[in-house]
Design a protein around this motif. Structure first.
Motif, PDB file in Angstrom:
ATOM      1  N   ARG A  79       0.820  -1.210   0.000  1.00  0.00           N
ATOM      2  CA  ARG A  79       0.000   0.000   0.000  1.00  0.00           C
ATOM      3  C   ARG A  79       0.847   1.249   0.000  1.00  0.00           C
ATOM      4  O   ARG A  79       0.515   2.252  -0.613  1.00  0.00           O
ATOM      5  N   LYS A  80       1.996   1.207   0.709  1.00  0.00           N
ATOM      6  CA  LYS A  80       2.895   2.357   0.719  1.00  0.00           C
ATOM      7  C   LYS A  80       3.506   2.603  -0.649  1.00  0.00           C
ATOM      8  O   LYS A  80       3.792   3.738  -1.014  1.00  0.00           O
ATOM      9  N   LYS A  81       3.721   1.525  -1.418  1.00  0.00           N
ATOM     10  CA  LYS A  81       4.287   1.664  -2.752  1.00  0.00           C
ATOM     11  C   LYS A  81       3.226   2.058  -3.780  1.00  0.00           C
ATOM     12  O   LYS A  81       3.547   2.276  -4.931  1.00  0.00           O
ATOM     13  N   GLY A  82       1.977   2.103  -3.365  1.00  0.00           N
ATOM     14  CA  GLY A  82       0.912   2.521  -4.270  1.00  0.00           C
ATOM     15  C   GLY A  82       0.318   1.384  -5.074  1.00  0.00           C
ATOM     16  O   GLY A  82      -0.440   1.609  -5.998  1.00  0.00           O
ATOM     17  N   ARG A  83       0.666   0.146  -4.728  1.00  0.00           N
ATOM     18  CA  ARG A  83       0.130  -1.001  -5.433  1.00  0.00           C
ATOM     19  C   ARG A  83      -0.951  -1.655  -4.603  1.00  0.00           C
ATOM     20  O   ARG A  83      -0.936  -1.615  -3.388  1.00  0.00           O
TER      21      ARG A  83
END
Length: 85
Positions: A79-83
Motif C-alpha cells: 500500500r505504501k508503494k501505491g500497489r
C-alpha cells in the motif's frame, strides 16, 4: 543451581524480546521479535509444567499469529508503494 540460572536467563530474554518488539521501528523486525517472544513463552510454559499450553502458545501465538502479521506487513508495504496487493 543451573536450573535457576536458566530460569533467570529465560525471564531476561522474555523481557528483552517484549520490550524490543514494542519499541523497534521496523515492522518486519517487530514481527520477528514477536515470534521469538512467543517461542520463549512456550519454553517458559514447558518449564512450568504446562505442556498443553506450551503447544498452543507455539502453534497459535508464534506460528499462526506470526504468519498473519507477516501478511499484514506485506499489505502495508504494498500500500505504501501505491500497489494493490
Amino acid at each position: 543451581m543451573s536450573a535457576i540460572a536458566f530460569d533467570v536467563l529465560l525471564v531476561t530474554a522474555l523481557i528483552w524480546s517484549a520490550v524490543r518488539a514494542l519499541s523497534v521501528r521496523n515492522l518486519f523486525r517487530a514481527v520477528i521479535l514477536f515470534i521469538v517472544f512467543g517461542l520463549l513463552m512456550a519454553l517458559a510454559w514447558v518449564r512450568l509444567g504446562a505442556v498443553d499450553i506450551a503447544l498452543a502458545e507455539a502453534a497459535i501465538g508464534a506460528g499462526l499469529s506470526g504468519a498473519l502479521l507477516f501478511d499484514t506487513v506485506g499489505h502495508i508495504r504494498a500500500r505504501k508503494k501505491g500497489r494493490s496487493p
